[in-house]
Design a protein around this motif. Structure first.
Motif, PDB file in Angstrom:
ATOM      1  N   THR A 226       0.797  -1.226   0.000  1.00  0.00           N
ATOM      2  CA  THR A 226       0.000   0.000   0.000  1.00  0.00           C
ATOM      3  C   THR A 226       0.827   1.272   0.000  1.00  0.00           C
ATOM      4  O   THR A 226       0.300   2.350  -0.284  1.00  0.00           O
ATOM      5  N   THR A 228       1.898   2.700   2.582  1.00  0.00           N
ATOM      6  CA  THR A 228       1.740   3.373   3.873  1.00  0.00           C
ATOM      7  C   THR A 228       2.906   2.995   4.782  1.00  0.00           C
ATOM      8  O   THR A 228       3.743   2.146   4.437  1.00  0.00           O
ATOM      9  N   ASP A 272      -6.079  -7.059  -2.951  1.00  0.00           N
ATOM     10  CA  ASP A 272      -4.906  -6.170  -2.917  1.00  0.00           C
ATOM     11  C   ASP A 272      -5.226  -4.824  -3.556  1.00  0.00           C
ATOM     12  O   ASP A 272      -4.788  -3.768  -3.076  1.00  0.00           O
ATOM     13  N   LEU A 275      -7.126  -2.690  -1.107  1.00  0.00           N
ATOM     14  CA  LEU A 275      -6.239  -2.122  -0.082  1.00  0.00           C
ATOM     15  C   LEU A 275      -5.441  -0.945  -0.640  1.00  0.00           C
ATOM     16  O   LEU A 275      -5.278   0.078   0.033  1.00  0.00           O
ATOM     17  N   ARG A 276      -4.949  -1.093  -1.878  1.00  0.00           N
ATOM     18  CA  ARG A 276      -4.184   0.001  -2.478  1.00  0.00           C
ATOM     19  C   ARG A 276      -5.063   1.223  -2.706  1.00  0.00           C
ATOM     20  O   ARG A 276      -4.629   2.363  -2.481  1.00  0.00           O
ATOM     21  N   GLN A 277      -6.287   1.005  -3.169  1.00  0.00           N
ATOM     22  CA  GLN A 277      -7.174   2.144  -3.398  1.00  0.00           C
ATOM     23  C   GLN A 277      -7.520   2.836  -2.089  1.00  0.00           C
ATOM     24  O   GLN A 277      -7.551   4.067  -2.021  1.00  0.00           O
ATOM     25  N   ALA A 279      -5.678   2.990   0.603  1.00  0.00           N
ATOM     26  CA  ALA A 279      -4.502   3.745   1.025  1.00  0.00           C
ATOM     27  C   ALA A 279      -4.341   5.014   0.196  1.00  0.00           C
ATOM     28  O   ALA A 279      -3.957   6.070   0.717  1.00  0.00           O
ATOM     29  N   ARG A 294      -0.159   0.636   8.133  1.00  0.00           N
ATOM     30  CA  ARG A 294      -0.884  -0.634   7.986  1.00  0.00           C
ATOM     31  C   ARG A 294      -0.415  -1.578   9.079  1.00  0.00           C
ATOM     32  O   ARG A 294       0.757  -1.944   9.136  1.00  0.00           O
ATOM     33  N   GLU A 298      -6.136  -6.273   6.554  1.00  0.00           N
ATOM     34  CA  GLU A 298      -6.992  -5.164   6.145  1.00  0.00           C
ATOM     35  C   GLU A 298      -7.114  -4.104   7.221  1.00  0.00           C
ATOM     36  O   GLU A 298      -7.999  -3.244   7.160  1.00  0.00           O
TER      37      GLU A 298
END
Length: 383
Positions: A226, A228, A272, A275-277, A279, A294, A298
């Motif tokens: 991500t 983060t 995945d 999660l990227r969106q 972040a 993170r 999740e």
């Protein structure tokens, strides 16, 4: 007194050693190829200077000086490339051509050694000044300053030394019996210069190593998926904030709702992407001073420093609405998701794990209440 040829030979040897060191870094940073070319040119130029008693003038004067000027120009281009600045080739090429023409004319048309020294020294001073100013203006302030200050300081010293060399030859040789003094000045310059130029290259190598260290630190501190903060990096920032007393301080623990269902229905690659969106949306909406990390799977966490509890709650609510209104496109799949969050605000004397436990308990209550909502810990609002 030490023979100038010996000192020049030592300088050339140092340049070759720098070549070996730079060769190991060639694939690590784009600027290294410029530094590598610069040291190669300077080493060959020094070899040409050493051959002056035996080699023809076109080799030991014209070509050697051309390589010397080109080597200094490559160092400047390497610095500009290192700091991702536009490469000002013409600003380096035109003065170099002019200096070389002056040196050639003061040999073939009228043999005047001081004027050749002046032309060479002025260009080398110009190149050294460009290096010093570029480093001083663009060095990353968040990084340790030693390697940058070291290299810029040497570049400033080289600038002064080249100006002194050019001026001293003109001034000393203007008299009738000043040849000995001019030779002494030249010897001092060669002695100091034989140490300074390799040292500047060492400083540039140190800068490249600092960039590599920064990249490794970034990899270690960032979540690979991500982008983060990793759990460890976020916890370090959290504990540092508690020690510094960055009050009021709040923590929000967030969990993507029904994430296992997303993975089972759409696949782990789609999970995945969700999660990227998430972040990405959080990174856009959160303030610069808010730290997003993170914790795993999740589950994410946000650190709000010097932020009133009501403000932290309002930011998380805005993020919840933004995520709920967005759609994650993965291939031909359009995936919607929501999250639940719990917020807790630091109380006097409270430890990090206690604050996180209260935020996690608030998150649990949000899930129990139906998900897609933000619950604040009651202790934060007791007053």
């Amino acid at each position: 007194m030490t023979d100038p040829l010996v000192l020049l030979g030592i300088t050339g040897l140092f340049c070759l050693l720098n070549l070996l060191a730079l060769g190991s870094l060639l694939r690590r940073d784009e600027s290294v190829r410029y530094f590598l070319a610069a040291n190669l040119m300077l080493a060959v130029a020094i070899l040409g200077f050493c051959l002056r008693p035996w080699a023809p003038a076109w080799l030991s004067i014209v070509l050697a000086n051309a390589l010397n000027l080109a080597g200094h120009a490559m160092l400047v281009l390497g610095c500009q490339c290192y700091f991702a600045r536009p490469l000002r080739v013409w600003r380096l090429l035109l003065p170099a051509v002019m200096a070389l023409l002056i040196m050639a004319s003061f040999y073939y048309l009228r043999d005047d050694y001081p004027m050749r020294v002046l032309a060479s020294s002025l260009y080398c001073a110009y190149a050294s000044l460009c290096i010093a100013l570029t480093i001083g203006r663009y060095w990353p302030r968040e990084r340790p300053r030693y390697s940058y200050a070291f290299t810029a300081g040497l570049a400033w010293l080289c600038t002064g030394l080249h100006l002194w060399r050019g001026g001293s030859h003109i001034w000393l040789l203007s008299g009738e019996h000043a040849a000995a003094e001019a030779n002494l000045a030249s010897m001092v310059f060669v002695t100091i210069g034989s140490l300074l130029m390799p040292a500047v290259s060492v400083g540039l190598i140190m800068m490249v190593h600092d960039r590599i260290a920064a990249r490794l630190e970034g990899i270690a501190s960032r979540d690979y998926l991500t982008g983060t903060l990793s759990r460890r990096a976020w916890m370090q920032a959290f504990e540092a904030s508690l020690q510094l007393g960055s009050q009021p301080l709040s923590v929000a623990v967030l969990d993507i709702d029904h994430f296992k269902r997303i993975n089972d229905r759409h696949g782990h690659a789609a999970g995945d992407a969700v999660l990227r969106q998430f972040a990405g949306l959080a990174g856009t909406l959160l303030r610069h001073e808010d730290a997003l990390g993170r914790l795993g799977g999740e589950e994410f966490v946000i650190l709000f420093e010097r932020t009133e509890p009501a403000t932290a709650h309002r930011i998380v609510q805005r993020l919840r609405a933004q995520v709920g209104d967005s759609v994650c496109l993965h291939g031909e799949q359009a995936i919607r998701c929501t999250f639940s969050a719990g917020i807790a605000t630091h109380q006097p004397g409270e430890r990090a794990e206690q604050l996180l436990a209260r935020a996690d308990a608030a998150l649990y209550r949000a899930k129990q209440a139906g998900r897609d909502q933000v619950i604040r810990d009651e202790a934060a609002w007791a007053g």
